[in-house]
Every structure is written in structure tokens, then in C-alpha cells.
Motif scaffolding. Structure first.
Motif, PDB file in Angstrom:
ATOM      1  N   MET A 151       0.831  -1.204   0.000  1.00 38.39           N
ATOM      2  CA  MET A 151       0.000   0.000   0.000  1.00 38.39           C
ATOM      3  C   MET A 151       0.866   1.255   0.000  1.00 38.39           C
ATOM      4  O   MET A 151       0.607   2.205  -0.751  1.00 38.39           O
ATOM      5  CB  MET A 151      -0.909  -0.005   1.222  1.00 38.39           C
ATOM      6  N   MET A 152       1.896   1.283   0.819  1.00 39.29           N
ATOM      7  CA  MET A 152       2.747   2.467   0.908  1.00 39.29           C
ATOM      8  C   MET A 152       3.546   2.680  -0.377  1.00 39.29           C
ATOM      9  O   MET A 152       3.786   3.824  -0.776  1.00 39.29           O
ATOM     10  CB  MET A 152       3.690   2.347   2.101  1.00 39.29           C
ATOM     11  N   GLN A 153       3.908   1.600  -1.037  1.00 37.12           N
ATOM     12  CA  GLN A 153       4.583   1.748  -2.337  1.00 37.12           C
ATOM     13  C   GLN A 153       3.638   2.398  -3.350  1.00 37.12           C
ATOM     14  O   GLN A 153       4.036   3.313  -4.081  1.00 37.12           O
ATOM     15  CB  GLN A 153       5.060   0.389  -2.831  1.00 37.12           C
ATOM     16  N   SER A 180       1.565   9.769  -4.730  1.00 38.82           N
ATOM     17  CA  SER A 180       1.964  11.062  -4.171  1.00 38.82           C
ATOM     18  C   SER A 180       2.971  11.769  -5.080  1.00 38.82           C
ATOM     19  O   SER A 180       2.883  12.982  -5.311  1.00 38.82           O
ATOM     20  CB  SER A 180       2.556  10.850  -2.774  1.00 38.82           C
ATOM     21  N   GLU A 181       3.925  11.020  -5.595  1.00 38.97           N
ATOM     22  CA  GLU A 181       4.926  11.619  -6.488  1.00 38.97           C
ATOM     23  C   GLU A 181       4.275  12.154  -7.763  1.00 38.97           C
ATOM     24  O   GLU A 181       4.660  13.217  -8.273  1.00 38.97           O
ATOM     25  CB  GLU A 181       5.988  10.584  -6.820  1.00 38.97           C
ATOM     26  N   VAL A 226       1.171  20.495  -0.423  1.00 39.44           N
ATOM     27  CA  VAL A 226       0.972  19.052  -0.277  1.00 39.44           C
ATOM     28  C   VAL A 226       1.644  18.601   1.009  1.00 39.44           C
ATOM     29  O   VAL A 226       2.857  18.786   1.190  1.00 39.44           O
ATOM     30  CB  VAL A 226       1.571  18.268  -1.468  1.00 39.44           C
ATOM     31  N   SER A 227       0.879  18.050   1.914  1.00 40.67           N
ATOM     32  CA  SER A 227       1.435  17.520   3.160  1.00 40.67           C
ATOM     33  C   SER A 227       1.030  16.056   3.305  1.00 40.67           C
ATOM     34  O   SER A 227       0.004  15.626   2.763  1.00 40.67           O
ATOM     35  CB  SER A 227       0.940  18.329   4.360  1.00 40.67           C
ATOM     36  N   GLN A 228       1.849  15.309   4.022  1.00 41.12           N
ATOM     37  CA  GLN A 228       1.602  13.871   4.165  1.00 41.12           C
ATOM     38  C   GLN A 228       0.762  13.607   5.408  1.00 41.12           C
ATOM     39  O   GLN A 228       0.989  14.209   6.461  1.00 41.12           O
ATOM     40  CB  GLN A 228       2.917  13.095   4.243  1.00 41.12           C
ATOM     41  N   VAL A 229      -0.194  12.711   5.254  1.00 44.50           N
ATOM     42  CA  VAL A 229      -1.082  12.314   6.356  1.00 44.50           C
ATOM     43  C   VAL A 229      -1.121  10.793   6.421  1.00 44.50           C
ATOM     44  O   VAL A 229      -0.551  10.096   5.577  1.00 44.50           O
ATOM     45  CB  VAL A 229      -2.505  12.875   6.151  1.00 44.50           C
ATOM     46  N   ALA A 230      -1.788  10.291   7.443  1.00 50.83           N
ATOM     47  CA  ALA A 230      -1.968   8.842   7.552  1.00 50.83           C
ATOM     48  C   ALA A 230      -2.773   8.348   6.352  1.00 50.83           C
ATOM     49  O   ALA A 230      -3.628   9.079   5.823  1.00 50.83           O
ATOM     50  CB  ALA A 230      -2.692   8.500   8.853  1.00 50.83           C
ATOM     51  N   PRO A 231      -2.512   7.143   5.876  1.00 49.17           N
ATOM     52  CA  PRO A 231      -3.202   6.635   4.678  1.00 49.17           C
ATOM     53  C   PRO A 231      -4.725   6.655   4.832  1.00 49.17           C
ATOM     54  O   PRO A 231      -5.264   6.263   5.867  1.00 49.17           O
ATOM     55  CB  PRO A 231      -2.686   5.193   4.558  1.00 49.17           C
ATOM     56  N   THR A 232      -5.381   7.153   3.797  1.00 49.12           N
ATOM     57  CA  THR A 232      -6.837   7.099   3.695  1.00 49.12           C
ATOM     58  C   THR A 232      -7.172   6.465   2.350  1.00 49.12           C
ATOM     59  O   THR A 232      -6.278   6.081   1.597  1.00 49.12           O
ATOM     60  CB  THR A 232      -7.463   8.504   3.779  1.00 49.12           C
ATOM     61  N   PHE A 269      -2.508  15.372   1.759  1.00 49.76           N
ATOM     62  CA  PHE A 269      -3.517  16.379   2.066  1.00 49.76           C
ATOM     63  C   PHE A 269      -3.210  17.582   1.186  1.00 49.76           C
ATOM     64  O   PHE A 269      -2.155  18.204   1.305  1.00 49.76           O
ATOM     65  CB  PHE A 269      -3.490  16.758   3.540  1.00 49.76           C
ATOM     66  N   ILE A 270      -4.123  17.876   0.264  1.00 46.57           N
ATOM     67  CA  ILE A 270      -3.928  18.970  -0.699  1.00 46.57           C
ATOM     68  C   ILE A 270      -4.658  20.215  -0.199  1.00 46.57           C
ATOM     69  O   ILE A 270      -5.828  20.146   0.183  1.00 46.57           O
ATOM     70  CB  ILE A 270      -4.450  18.581  -2.089  1.00 46.57           C
TER      71      ILE A 270
END
Length: 564
Positions: A356-358, A364-365, A396-402, A408-409
Motif C-alpha cells: 500500500m505504501m509503495q 503522491s509523487e 501538499v502535506s503527508q497524512v496517515a493513509p486514507t 492532504f492537498i
């Protein structure tokens, strides 16, 4: 694109049929004439909820039907996924009965609302009057970035991996909770299991023991009765066998004299043999009956144990008791094997989380790679729309996976020079929202292969030269999309390749909404009235004619890559 629209028996519309132009269609009319009603009907084709109260005639059904030309658009896969017949011409129909029951069809195949939405969302996009406010919503902003980056496949793959992770995590958490509960119950369950296991229960044991105990407890009487029966049959002093022997002897003598009596002798002889066997078996049975007090105690104690266990576990049969023993064995065994099972479940969580993170990182990229381009295009077009000092920054900031990823845009906006950009929803005015939404729709139009785009007063809050430029943008979009624009501005109305007028007809007992396509002269008068009111002056009419003539002349020129 929308080739034909049919609306029957909806709100103020008794019967309306419209065949829009492939390019820019303008719809005007007085407030309350029925423009929003028509959009409501189109909304039903997009899967909106239906209401029988919206029927023009409450005794007959409502029909909304749209015929779409989908040739040249990559929508065939949607039909394949939904197992629908595909053709270049697609007919979508919605029916509402007087009872409120709603039915939907795609190419005459009944579909549910979810399928209807999936199909029609690939055919048409409606921007309503209040959608500009959605620009302040962070989820909508995220959708804008994904649409611009064409992240459909990346997002689909991420969501597949996200659901797999969630399922693995839920399974692990459920197993962990069950393990905690089972560990609490382990000692008690293990005690119950050991008790049953040590009892060494055997199928059908209880029936056999109950029969044996019945024999042991009545052994004295049984033995006496069997002996008495034997004595009747074969007593040395006087017995049935002795008398039957005498009877056989007599019949033997008679049969010698008269052969016809031989059958009687044979029967008597057979009875004698049978009774002698019976007497022997009774004697053997009596000999086998033991007066065994010790065995009686053993059997009685065994049955008492079985009865106590059945009472303890609230069952009535040995088979039920054996079933409980089996269930307890599984529970105890599961606790003993919990560590291995939990380790496997935890490993599955780690594997799915890594996948999932991959996927999330790739998504995200892709989002970050387009933010600068979006910012530049937005600022460039906002300058053209009269906002020379506008600044748009995408944070653009990173948040816990949803379900949407790990980003988070946030759109930060400033319309004024020297003012630090802030959250768009906190600083943009109504007119600014309209221009922002118009630019977003414009730059995203070619990213989504939507056949038809409908604008419902997207020009709210703008006027003058800005309205002309917004009209030019719509006209440019109409080269690759069918555009239907509802407007109150003459600057935009003049840009259309087709102009429709919505009005109320009060000639009958009940008011109805109607629509008609305007000729050139009718367009001149409608635009003149939009400029100067119901009775425009000759000068206003002349200006309207000049505007239309100029617009039509420009539309015949070769398309420019930039219009301003």
C-alpha cells in the motif's frame, strides 16, 4: 455528446425535446422559467434520487431520456465492466411511476443507480450554481490534482492495495481481540475439556450401560422367573415336555393304523423339538444372569458420571456431550496455536502495508509532479480573467493513509499583490470563485474525455470584459467537448453556436415550461433584451446585432491555440 434530450411529465415540463449542437450551446431565459428544472431532469440521468412529487401529471409516469453519441470517446471499458451492450449510440432512460418507483435503463438494459452513475459520469459533467464553493473543499482540490495528473490508474491500484491492507489489519485486530478473550476463557475451557476427556466417553455407551444396569438390578427376579419357566417345561416330576412326549407316542400309534394322521404326528414331533430347544436356551439364559454387586456399583457410578456431565452442560444425550467435548478441544487447541496464527496475520498486515505504501508513494509523487504546472497555468489564465496579481499555491502535506492516499492537498490563494496566500475558502469572493472554477474546468477539460460539459451560471459574479473572455474560453472548450451553458450574461450568450430560450407558456389551464432554438434575428432580440431590458432601444438592438455578427465571423476563423 448529448445528441437528443427528451423530458416528459417532469415538474413544469409536459413535453420537451432538445437536440443540442455539438459545440457551444447557450440557454437563456427569465428566472423561474424552467432552466433549473431541466437541469434537475438531466440530474436524474446522472443517478440523482427521484421523487414522485416532481411529476407534472401525478397520474402518469415521468420519462427522461438522453441519447449520446460516444464514438471517439474511451468509454467502452465501462460498459464491459458493467456487462452492458456497447454501441456508438448510447440511450440512457429514467422512468418515475406515479407511485414513486424509479427505474433506469442503459441501452434498454435495466440497471441500478450505482451502475447508472458509473456510466453517465463518463458521458456528462454538470457544474451547478453552487459547485464553485466546492473549490474550498480539500477533497475536491485533491480530485483536481488527480484529474490533471490523469492518476486514474494509480489511484485505482492504490485503493486496491489500501482495501487489502485494511482487510488484513481488520483480520489481525479481530483475531487479536478474539485471542485476548479466548485466553481469559482458556483455563475454564481447558478444565471442562480435561474433565470430558478423562471421562473417556464412548458413542452408544449410555444405552448399553442402562440396559446392563437394568439387568443387574433385577437379576434375582429374572433368575427366579427363568428357573420357573424352565421347570414348567422340563420338571422331572411333571413337565410339558413329558406330556408332549406322550402325545407324540399316541399319535405315532394312530398314524400307523391310519396314515392320514401322519401330519398331526409330525407337527407334534416338531413342537417337541422346539420346546426342548427353548428349555435349553432358558436354562442357559438363567445361568448367564450373575448376581454381581460389584459390577452393579461400577455401572451405576459410570451412569451417574454421565448424567452429572449432561446436567452440567445442559444437554440430554451422550452425542451432545461428545459434540461439546469436540468444540472445547477446538477452542483449547486454537489458544495453544494462537501465537502462530497471530504471527501469520501480523505478517500479512506488514506485507499489505508495504504494498500500500509503495502505491501511495507513486501516487503522491505523481501529484507533486504536476502542482507547479497547475499553479502556473492557473495564474496565467487568472491574469487573462482580470486578476493580474492573483497567486495560487498548492500545498501538499503527508497524512496517515486514507482511501485517497497519503496526501492532504490545500489550495492557497491571494487575489492581491503582497498578500500572503491563504486557504482558498477563507479569502476568495463569489466572483473570484467563479473565475477560479472556470479556469479549473478549462485546464481539466482535455484531461478528462468527457463528451458533454454543462455550466449552470458559472459566470456568477463577473461581467464586462471578463465575461467575454469566459465566453471565449467556453468557445475554445467546445472545439473538443460539447458545452451547454446556462447564463444571464449577454457577453457569453453571444459566443454560442446554438442559442436556446426557455420560457413559461401560460396559454393553457396549467403553466408549462418550453424551450426553443432561436434564429439569428431572435438571438439579436434576446441579447438586446439581456442588455437593455424588455424594450431595448434601437441602439441596443444594433449593438446586439453587431456583437453577434462579430462573434459569428470570429468563429469561422481558424482555431488559435491561445485566444487572448
Amino acid at each position: 455528446m448529448l445528441a437528443n434530450l427528451l423530458i416528459k411529465n417532469y415538474a413544469l415540463i409536459e413535453h420537451l425535446e432538445l437536440s443540442p449542437d455539438p459545440e457551444l450551446n447557450i440557454i437563456t431565459g427569465e428566472t423561474g422559467a424552467g432552466k433549473s428544472i431541466m437541469l434537475g431532469a438531466i440530474g436524474l440521468l446522472l443517478g440523482n434520487r427521484a421523487d414522485s412529487k416532481s411529476l407534472y401529471d401525478p397520474t402518469t409516469k415521468c420519462v427522461i431520456e438522453g441519447s449520446f453519441d460516444v464514438s471517439g470517446y474511451a468509454v467502452e471499458h465501462i460498459f464491459e465492466e458493467e456487462e452492458l451492450d456497447f454501441a456508438d449510440s448510447c440511450i440512457v432512460r429514467r422512468e418515475i411511476s406515479p407511485t414513486g418507483k424509479s427505474r433506469a435503463f442503459v441501452n434498454d438494459t435495466p440497471v441500478n443507480l450505482e451502475t447508472l452513475r458509473r456510466v453517465t459520469n463518463q458521458l456528462m459533467d454538470i457544474h451547478s450554481q453552487h459547485d464553485s464553493i466546492m473549490l474550498g473543499n480539500n477533497e475536491f482540490q485533491l480530485q483536481v490534482v488527480d484529474t490533471y495528473a490523469t492518476n486514474d490508474l494509480l489511484l485505482k491500484n492504490y485503493r486496491t492495495d489500501y482495501r487489502a491492507f485494511r482487510q488484513a489489519r481488520d483480520t489481525y485486530e479481530s483475531l487479536n481481540a478474539e485471542a485476548a478473550r479466548m485466553r481469559k476463557e482458556f483455563d475454564f475451557n481447558n478444565f471442562l475439556y480435561q474433565e470430558l476427556s478423562e471421562a473417556n466417553l464412548q458413542p452408544d455407551e449410555q444405552d448399553q450401560l442402562e440396559r446392563e444396569l437394568n439387568l443387574l438390578e433385577n437379576a434375582v427376579e429374572i433368575k427366579e422367573r427363568l428357573q420357573l419357566a424352565y421347570d414348567y417345561l422340563d420338571n422331572p416330576e411333571q413337565s410339558v415336555l413329558d406330556m408332549l412326549k406322550s402325545a407324540v407316542a399316541s399319535l405315532t400309534q394312530v398314524s400307523r393304523l391310519v396314515p392320514d394322521y401322519e401330519p398331526l404326528r409330525e407337527r407334534a414331533q416338531s413342537s417337541l423339538i422346539e420346546l426342548r430347544d427353548l428349555a435349553d436356551e432358558i436354562s442357559n439364559a438363567g445361568a448367564m444372569v450373575d448376581l454381581d454387586d460389584e459390577r452393579t456399583i461400577v455401572v451405576r457410578e459410570r451412569l451417574d458420571l454421565l448424567y452429572q456431565l449432561q446436567q452440567k452442560h445442559h444437554v440430554r444425550t451422550l452425542s451432545e456431550l461428545l459434540q461439546i467435548q469436540h468444540e472445547l478441544e477446538e477452542k483449547v487447541g486454537k489458544v495453544l496455536n494462537l501465537d502462530d496464527e497471530l504471527a501469520r496475520a501480523r505478517q500479512e498486515v506488514e506485507l499489505t502495508q508495504e504494498r500500500m505504501m509503495q502505491s501511495a508513494t507513486r501516487l503522491s509523487e505523481a501529484r507533486k509532479s504536476v502542482t507547479k504546472d497547475i499553479e502556473q497555468q492557473m495564474c496565467s489564465w487568472l491574469i487573462e480573467l482580470g486578476m493580474p496579481n492573483a497567486t495560487l499555491a498548492i500545498e501538499v502535506s503527508q497524512v496517515a493513509p486514507t482511501v485517497d492516499g497519503i496526501d492532504f492537498i490545500s489550495f492557497l490563494f491571494s487575489a492581491n499583490k503582497g498578500i500572503r496566500p491563504q486557504e482558498l475558502r477563507n479569502v476568495a469572493s463569489g466572483g473570484e470563485f467563479s473565475r477560479l472554477m472556470m479556469v479549473f474546468k478549462y485546464i481539466l477539460a482535455d484531461k478528462r474525455k468527457l463528451p458533454t460539459i454543462i455550466f449552470d451560471e458559472i459566470d456568477t459574479g463577473v461581467s464586462g470584459e471578463i465575461a467575454i473572455k469566459m465566453g471565449n474560453m467556453m468557445q475554445h472548450m467546445a472545439k473538443s467537448h460539447q458545452i451547454i451553458a446556462i447564463t444571464h450574461l449577454h457577453q457569453i450568450a453571444a459566443q454560442g453556436t446554438a442559442h436556446y430560450f426557455v420560457y413559461k407558456d401560460n396559454s393553457s389551464a396549467k403553466t408549462v415550461s418550453r424551450i426553443r432554438r432561436l434564429s439569428f434575428e431572435e438571438r439579436v432580440m434576446e441579447i438586446a433584451q439581456m442588455i437593455g431590458g424588455r424594450t431595448p432601444s434601437d441602439t441596443v438592438v444594433h449593438n446586439a446585432r453587431e456583437i453577434l455578427s462579430t462573434t459569428e465571423a470570429l468563429s469561422r476563423k481558424k482555431n488559435q491555440t491561445r485566444l487572448f
